[in-house]
Design an enzyme around this catalytic site. Structure first.
Site, PDB file in Angstrom:
ATOM      1  N   CYS A 142      40.422  49.851  36.053  1.00 38.22           N
ATOM      2  CA  CYS A 142      41.370  48.784  35.744  1.00 38.22           C
ATOM      3  C   CYS A 142      42.189  48.378  36.961  1.00 38.22           C
ATOM      4  O   CYS A 142      42.782  47.308  36.994  1.00 38.22           O
ATOM      5  CB  CYS A 142      42.283  49.212  34.604  1.00 38.22           C
ATOM      6  SG  CYS A 142      42.924  50.879  34.780  1.00 38.22           S
ATOM      7  N   HIS A 143      42.214  49.235  37.985  1.00 36.72           N
ATOM      8  CA  HIS A 143      42.982  48.888  39.183  1.00 36.72           C
ATOM      9  C   HIS A 143      42.270  47.814  39.993  1.00 36.72           C
ATOM     10  O   HIS A 143      42.826  47.271  40.938  1.00 36.72           O
ATOM     11  CB  HIS A 143      43.204  50.138  40.031  1.00 36.72           C
ATOM     12  CG  HIS A 143      41.964  50.793  40.471  1.00 36.72           C
ATOM     13  ND1 HIS A 143      41.313  51.753  39.727  1.00 36.72           N
ATOM     14  CD2 HIS A 143      41.231  50.611  41.600  1.00 36.72           C
ATOM     15  CE1 HIS A 143      40.234  52.129  40.405  1.00 36.72           C
ATOM     16  NE2 HIS A 143      40.149  51.459  41.529  1.00 36.72           N
ATOM     17  N   ASN A 190      42.973  50.231  27.965  1.00 37.52           N
ATOM     18  CA  ASN A 190      41.771  50.979  28.321  1.00 37.52           C
ATOM     19  C   ASN A 190      41.981  52.487  28.204  1.00 37.52           C
ATOM     20  O   ASN A 190      42.873  53.038  28.832  1.00 37.52           O
ATOM     21  CB  ASN A 190      41.333  50.557  29.720  1.00 37.52           C
ATOM     22  CG  ASN A 190      41.200  51.747  30.664  1.00 37.52           C
ATOM     23  OD1 ASN A 190      40.968  52.861  30.256  1.00 37.52           O
ATOM     24  ND2 ASN A 190      41.387  51.512  31.907  1.00 37.52           N
ATOM     25  N   TYR A 196      41.273  38.164  36.105  1.00 36.87           N
ATOM     26  CA  TYR A 196      41.231  38.137  34.648  1.00 36.87           C
ATOM     27  C   TYR A 196      40.404  36.954  34.155  1.00 36.87           C
ATOM     28  O   TYR A 196      39.719  37.046  33.149  1.00 36.87           O
ATOM     29  CB  TYR A 196      42.648  38.042  34.083  1.00 36.87           C
ATOM     30  CG  TYR A 196      43.409  39.324  34.213  1.00 36.87           C
ATOM     31  CD1 TYR A 196      43.162  40.388  33.344  1.00 36.87           C
ATOM     32  CD2 TYR A 196      44.367  39.496  35.213  1.00 36.87           C
ATOM     33  CE1 TYR A 196      43.864  41.574  33.458  1.00 36.87           C
ATOM     34  CE2 TYR A 196      45.079  40.676  35.330  1.00 36.87           C
ATOM     35  CZ  TYR A 196      44.820  41.713  34.454  1.00 36.87           C
ATOM     36  OH  TYR A 196      45.505  42.883  34.568  1.00 36.87           O
ATOM     37  N   GLU A 226      39.814  51.549  48.956  1.00 35.87           N
ATOM     38  CA  GLU A 226      38.450  51.070  48.778  1.00 35.87           C
ATOM     39  C   GLU A 226      38.077  50.033  49.827  1.00 35.87           C
ATOM     40  O   GLU A 226      37.028  49.414  49.764  1.00 35.87           O
ATOM     41  CB  GLU A 226      38.297  50.490  47.369  1.00 35.87           C
ATOM     42  CG  GLU A 226      38.492  51.573  46.301  1.00 35.87           C
ATOM     43  CD  GLU A 226      38.176  51.025  44.918  1.00 35.87           C
ATOM     44  OE1 GLU A 226      38.022  49.816  44.781  1.00 35.87           O
ATOM     45  OE2 GLU A 226      38.082  51.835  43.987  1.00 35.87           O
TER      46      GLU A 226
END
Length: 102
Positions: A55-56, A47, A24, A82
DNA sequence: GCTCTGACGATTT
DNA sequence: GAAATCGCCAGAG
């Protein structure tokens, strides 16, 4: 509706490469408001475009995963998919993406 | 225009 | 190491 702040946040979020996460603080810094981390967090949470706004991929500056609208567990699962070896409490610093600061 | 709240941060206890 | 406290900015009521 979307305020300019939210738009700035989402735009930056969409620039995060796959397999990376961002804090953040970095995100706030990227939009020129390094102190407005709370406002940024609020923007991310609201969002409306989950497709272009990963956002993850947003975590807290202390490397904890923070929260997630669909559940923190889901967030972790997505990040692991990912290629990020993430944990509930800590995230590998090498997988944290940093915006190009001026 | 004032007050409360929030997907936070850093420091102190 | 975890919990509490203060500080920060922006949005919503």
């Amino acid at each position: 509706m979307a305020t300019k702040l939210q738009h700035a946040v989402w735009t930056k979020l969409s620039e995060i490469p796959k397999g990376k996460v961002v804090t953040y603080v970095e995100l706030a810094r990227a939009i020129g408001k390094p102190k407005a981390v709370r406002a940024v967090a609020t923007a991310v949470g609201k969002n409306p475009n989950l497709v272009v706004v990963p956002c993850h991929r947003v975590i807290r500056s202390d490397r904890s995963v923070g929260k997630y609208a669909s559940g923190v567990d889901k967030k972790i699962a997505l990040l692991k998919s990912e290629g990020i070896n993430i944990q509930k409490r800590h995230v590998p610093p090498e997988d944290i993406f940093v915006f190009d600061k001026k």
